[in-house]
Design a protein around this motif. Structure first.
Motif, PDB file in Angstrom:
ATOM      1  N   LYS A   1       0.825  -1.202   0.000  1.00 52.41           N
ATOM      2  CA  LYS A   1       0.000   0.000   0.000  1.00 52.41           C
ATOM      3  C   LYS A   1       0.863   1.257   0.000  1.00 52.41           C
ATOM      4  O   LYS A   1       0.565   2.235  -0.698  1.00 52.41           O
ATOM      5  N   GLU A   2       1.936   1.236   0.782  1.00 49.14           N
ATOM      6  CA  GLU A   2       2.812   2.411   0.832  1.00 49.14           C
ATOM      7  C   GLU A   2       3.533   2.618  -0.494  1.00 49.14           C
ATOM      8  O   GLU A   2       3.710   3.752  -0.948  1.00 49.14           O
TER       9      GLU A   2
ATOM     10  N   THR B   1       2.878   6.036  -3.461  1.00 51.31           N
ATOM     11  CA  THR B   1       3.910   6.972  -3.910  1.00 51.31           C
ATOM     12  C   THR B   1       3.572   7.619  -5.238  1.00 51.31           C
ATOM     13  O   THR B   1       4.160   8.634  -5.605  1.00 51.31           O
ATOM     14  N   GLY B   2       2.628   7.034  -5.989  1.00 42.18           N
ATOM     15  CA  GLY B   2       2.268   7.592  -7.287  1.00 42.18           C
ATOM     16  C   GLY B   2       3.135   7.093  -8.426  1.00 42.18           C
ATOM     17  O   GLY B   2       2.853   7.378  -9.589  1.00 42.18           O
ATOM     18  N   THR B   3       4.205   6.369  -8.116  1.00 39.75           N
ATOM     19  CA  THR B   3       5.043   5.773  -9.146  1.00 39.75           C
ATOM     20  C   THR B   3       4.563   4.358  -9.439  1.00 39.75           C
ATOM     21  O   THR B   3       3.540   3.928  -8.905  1.00 39.75           O
ATOM     22  N   LYS B   4       5.310   3.622 -10.257  1.00 39.14           N
ATOM     23  CA  LYS B   4       4.928   2.262 -10.588  1.00 39.14           C
ATOM     24  C   LYS B   4       6.089   1.308 -10.304  1.00 39.14           C
ATOM     25  O   LYS B   4       6.811   0.896 -11.211  1.00 39.14           O
ATOM     26  N   PRO B   5       6.309   0.958  -9.027  1.00 38.94           N
ATOM     27  CA  PRO B   5       7.367  -0.010  -8.716  1.00 38.94           C
ATOM     28  C   PRO B   5       7.096  -1.336  -9.420  1.00 38.94           C
ATOM     29  O   PRO B   5       5.962  -1.820  -9.440  1.00 38.94           O
ATOM     30  N   VAL B   6       8.121  -1.918 -10.012  1.00 37.13           N
ATOM     31  CA  VAL B   6       7.937  -3.142 -10.789  1.00 37.13           C
ATOM     32  C   VAL B   6       7.435  -4.295  -9.920  1.00 37.13           C
ATOM     33  O   VAL B   6       6.777  -5.220 -10.414  1.00 37.13           O
ATOM     34  N   LEU B   7       7.691  -4.240  -8.612  1.00 37.85           N
ATOM     35  CA  LEU B   7       7.229  -5.291  -7.708  1.00 37.85           C
ATOM     36  C   LEU B   7       5.720  -5.452  -7.753  1.00 37.85           C
ATOM     37  O   LEU B   7       5.182  -6.560  -7.715  1.00 37.85           O
TER      38      LEU B   7
ATOM     39  N   SER C   1      -1.721  -4.764  -9.921  1.00 38.85           N
ATOM     40  CA  SER C   1      -1.254  -5.093 -11.268  1.00 38.85           C
ATOM     41  C   SER C   1      -2.126  -4.470 -12.350  1.00 38.85           C
ATOM     42  O   SER C   1      -1.694  -4.317 -13.490  1.00 38.85           O
ATOM     43  N   ASN C   2      -3.375  -4.099 -12.006  1.00 42.40           N
ATOM     44  CA  ASN C   2      -4.251  -3.491 -13.011  1.00 42.40           C
ATOM     45  C   ASN C   2      -3.710  -2.153 -13.520  1.00 42.40           C
ATOM     46  O   ASN C   2      -4.037  -1.719 -14.627  1.00 42.40           O
ATOM     47  N   TRP C   3      -2.872  -1.511 -12.719  1.00 41.71           N
ATOM     48  CA  TRP C   3      -2.307  -0.219 -13.120  1.00 41.71           C
ATOM     49  C   TRP C   3      -1.202  -0.376 -14.154  1.00 41.71           C
ATOM     50  O   TRP C   3      -0.746   0.613 -14.737  1.00 41.71           O
ATOM     51  N   TYR C   4      -0.773  -1.600 -14.401  1.00 42.31           N
ATOM     52  CA  TYR C   4       0.356  -1.842 -15.294  1.00 42.31           C
ATOM     53  C   TYR C   4      -0.082  -2.359 -16.662  1.00 42.31           C
ATOM     54  O   TYR C   4       0.756  -2.679 -17.497  1.00 42.31           O
ATOM     55  N   ILE C   5      -1.390  -2.466 -16.897  1.00 43.69           N
ATOM     56  CA  ILE C   5      -1.867  -2.933 -18.197  1.00 43.69           C
ATOM     57  C   ILE C   5      -1.580  -1.857 -19.240  1.00 43.69           C
ATOM     58  O   ILE C   5      -1.958  -0.700 -19.064  1.00 43.69           O
ATOM     59  N   PRO C   6      -0.881  -2.174 -20.337  1.00 47.21           N
ATOM     60  CA  PRO C   6      -0.533  -1.162 -21.338  1.00 47.21           C
ATOM     61  C   PRO C   6      -1.766  -0.478 -21.908  1.00 47.21           C
ATOM     62  O   PRO C   6      -2.825  -1.088 -22.078  1.00 47.21           O
TER      63      PRO C   6
END
Length: 345
Positions: A238-239, A243-249, A257-262
């Motif tokens: 959650k933390e 942060t507003g970034t997209k850590p690969v973890l 993971s839904n935020w990483y869909i192209p």
């Protein structure tokens, strides 16, 4: 058979006049003794001077050159730790003088690994300040070659271990890279592909742990850390997400993971050409393959065509190219081809 005159010459005698003059000036620091003529070398690490990383930086970058009076600025020498961590420095020995310490070693060539090793030497004050260096390579005449730097890194790492205290109160010299005489041919499974930076980082971490290890019982030192609880992991995720970034973890953890869909997959783009691939057609007869292709219809609505046009206005700068490019040579090829079709129709 008698030796030739060339074989009877000492290393100093083979140097040019100007280089020999500089060579003699450095030897004054050690009472005029030529390192290549001395015999009473010792491998006792207690003799080594207290060279630190800052001493190496100060010497390689900011020592005035004897030939130009400008700083050496040998930035390449700072990367010479790769020769040290790969075991190219061997047979390091030293001789102590009144205020100075002379250290030498054998170092493999940078490119010609099977040739006779080079013989760099370093004159340093006992507190670690480097006073003079030399190497038998051509660049060594400039006093800042990678072989000299590799020897300096070898001394620095050894001194750090020497000055540290382990649980057994014995220096952990086994951490130092094993010296090699040559690089034999090996199978891929037997080759360590860890980068030089990775090897250096691992070595530094191991040495730093010696300093940080408390003088406690062996059981306390070897105690294992407990794995994080599900609540602790959830709090961490959650933390990271906040942060507003997209850590690969988080790319593999739901629901983040839904935020990483192209974007090309989530937007109203037309069907990608790669979606038409059918492995069953690989062995199909040519005539039947043509018949199959004739019956394929790719429908594109005006809204989809507009989405493609907007997305490909600045293809070379668009992030969509790199995102979808992993699928099949890039959206630049796939969407761009469709865009041309739309324009022509």
């Amino acid at each position: 058979m008698a030796k030739s005159n060339k074989d009877c010459l000492s290393y100093r005698d083979t140097l040019d006049t100007s280089v020999r003059l500089r060579y003699d000036n450095k030897l004054k620091l050690i009472d005029g003794n030529d390192p290549y003529e001395l015999k009473n070398w010792s491998d006792n690490v207690d003799i080594l001077p207290g060279i630190t990383y800052m001493d190496i930086v100060n010497y390689l970058l900011f020592t005035p050159s004897a030939y130009t009076a400008d700083d050496l600025k040998s930035y390449k020498g700072l990367d010479a730790y790769n020769q040290f961590v790969c075991g190219w420095v061997r047979e390091r020995t030293a001789i102590g003088f009144e205020e100075q310490v002379l250290v030498t070693a054998k170092v493999l060539h940078s490119q010609r690994l099977r040739e006779k090793p080079l013989r760099p030497w370093v004159i340093s004050h006992k507190d670690g300040v480097v006073k003079g260096t030399h190497c038998t390579c051509m660049a060594g005449l400039g006093e800042a070659c990678t072989h000299i730097a590799a020897l300096l890194f070898s001394i620095e790492a050894t001194v750090r271990i020497r000055n540290s205290a382990t649980v057994t109160e014995r220096p952990a010299y086994w951490m130092l890279p094993a010296a090699i005489k040559n690089v034999p041919y090996s199978q891929l499974t037997d080759i360590n592909f860890t980068s030089a930076k990775g090897l250096k980082r691992k070595l530094d971490d191991n040495i730093d742990q010696i300093y940080d290890t408390p003088q406690a019982s062996t059981s306390a030192v070897c105690s294992k850390l407990l794995p994080p609880s599900p609540h602790e992991l959830d709090t961490l995720f959650k933390e990271l997400h906040s942060t507003g970034t997209k850590p690969v973890l988080l790319a593999t953890i739901e629901p983040y993971s839904n935020w990483y869909i192209p974007k090309p997959i989530t937007s109203s783009f037309p069907q990608m050409l790669t979606d038409l691939k059918d492995d069953s057609c690989m062995n199909m007869e040519y005539t039947k393959l043509l018949e199959l292709c004739v019956n394929i219809k790719v429908q594109t609505s005006p809204e989809q065509a507009k989405e493609v046009e907007i997305a490909t206005r600045t293809q070379s700068q668009s992030k969509l190219v790199s995102i979808q490019g992993r699928k099949d040579n890039g959206i630049k090829c796939q969407v761009g081809m469709q865009h041309q079709c739309f324009e022509s129709s």
